[in-house]
Scaffold this active site. Structure first.
Site, mmCIF file in Angstrom:
data_model
loop_
_atom_site.group_PDB
_atom_site.id
_atom_site.type_symbol
_atom_site.label_atom_id
_atom_site.label_comp_id
_atom_site.label_asym_id
_atom_site.label_seq_id
_atom_site.Cartn_x
_atom_site.Cartn_y
_atom_site.Cartn_z
ATOM 1 N N ASN A 1 0.873 -1.171 0.000
ATOM 2 C CA ASN A 1 0.000 0.000 0.000
ATOM 3 C C ASN A 1 0.912 1.223 0.000
ATOM 4 O O ASN A 1 1.520 1.549 1.008
ATOM 5 C CB ASN A 1 -0.876 -0.045 1.267
ATOM 6 N N LYS B 1 0.175 4.267 -0.245
ATOM 7 C CA LYS B 1 -0.455 5.451 0.375
ATOM 8 C C LYS B 1 -0.234 6.694 -0.509
ATOM 9 O O LYS B 1 -0.238 6.556 -1.730
ATOM 10 C CB LYS B 1 0.079 5.628 1.800
HETATM 11 P P1 PGA Z 1 2.873 0.348 7.610
HETATM 12 O O1 PGA Z 1 1.403 0.504 6.997
HETATM 13 O O2 PGA Z 1 3.441 -0.931 7.043
HETATM 14 O O3 PGA Z 1 3.612 1.553 7.148
HETATM 15 O O4 PGA Z 1 2.722 0.276 9.099
HETATM 16 C C1 PGA Z 1 0.554 -0.605 6.851
HETATM 17 C C2 PGA Z 1 -0.765 -0.159 6.274
HETATM 18 O O5 PGA Z 1 -1.266 0.887 6.686
HETATM 19 O O6 PGA Z 1 -1.348 -0.825 5.383
#
Ligand code: PGA
Length: 249
Positions: free
Chosen positions: A9, A11
């Site tokens: 992901n 983001k």
């Molecule tokens: P992170 O995010 O691996 O940066 O903790 C995981 C997610 O939000 O899918």
């Protein structure tokens, strides 16, 4: 035996050019990934660039959110049909950052889930408790509510296409991971709920990913848990070599 599923992901990271470069590097790193399903979810504007780089590879494309209406006056929103048309196979639904910053509720999760399934997309449905909820001892209540309301109106044949992602909010982007035992406990609980609602056979086949600060250093122990079938990876999916190490756990 459930086939492991690792999803990245991205983001709100990577312009189209940056996304294309990362997808290209990832394709090289994952040429020999083995028996693992892999998907990456770039921001909307970078989907086309990533699609070009992934064409003909085994890495699938996904999006990070979807609107429930097929079209219309919903400024800024993107429909499931549009995502399918853009080459997406997967879409993340109900991520805690959407719940926290963009007013996502269990009710809208259910609408998005149904729209995604209706367009032939495979949803990755996220749920998980906050730190306050964990400390209050209500993790199972929260996860149970998110599951039951989020899948409201979703039939068994459709639900079988859903991937679940357990993401304790306190572990996302914090560097603080749930212990493998903590993850297993919630995953097993969730699989039990799925069994009650959809039957044992579907529950046994559903992929449940863990998400929250997954890194090459901790992925092996988490994946060793019986009910952990994959990972939804944020920060560590933004570097090709690091994400490749997670995929090849
Ligand atoms: P992170 O995010 O691996 O940066 O903790 C995981 C997610 O939000 O899918």
């Amino acid at each position: 035996m459930r086939r492991p599923f690792m999803a990245g992901n991205w983001k709100m990271n990577k312009t189209p050019d940056e996304a294309a470069a990362l997808a290209k590097a990832l394709r090289r790193e994952l040429a020999d990934a083995g028996d693992v399903t892999v998907a990456i979810c770039p921001p909307y504007v970078s989907i086309a660039a990533v699609r070009g780089e992934l064409s003909g590879s085994d890495i699938a494309l996904g999006a990070q959110d979807v609107h429930w209406e097929p079209s219309g006056a919903y400024t800024g929103a993107v429909s499931a049909g549009m995502l399918a048309g853009a080459g997406c196979k997967y879409v993340i639904v109900g991520h805690s950052e959407r719940r926290q910053h963009f007013g996502e509720t269990d009710e809208t999760v259910s609408r998005r889930l149904k729209a995604a399934l209706g367009a032939g997309l495979k949803p990755i449905m996220c749920l998980g408790e906050t730190l306050e909820e964990r400390e209050k001892g209500v993790t199972e209540d929260v996860v149970g509510r998110q599951f039951s309301l989020g899948t409201d109106g979703v039939g068994a044949a459709d639900f079988a296409k859903v991937t679940m992602a357990y993401e304790p909010v306190w572990a996302i982007g914090t560097g603080r991971t749930a212990t493998p035992a903590q993850a297993q406990e919630v995953h097993a609980f969730l699989r039990g709920l799925i069994g009650e609602k959809y039957g044992r056979k579907i529950a046994d086949g559903i992929i449940i990913q863990y998400g929250g600060s997954v890194k090459p250093e901790n992925v092996k122990d988490i994946m060793a848990q019986e009910d952990v079938d994959g990972a939804l990876v944020g920060g560590a999916s933004l570097q090709a070599d690091v994400f490749a190490k997670i995929v090849k756990f």
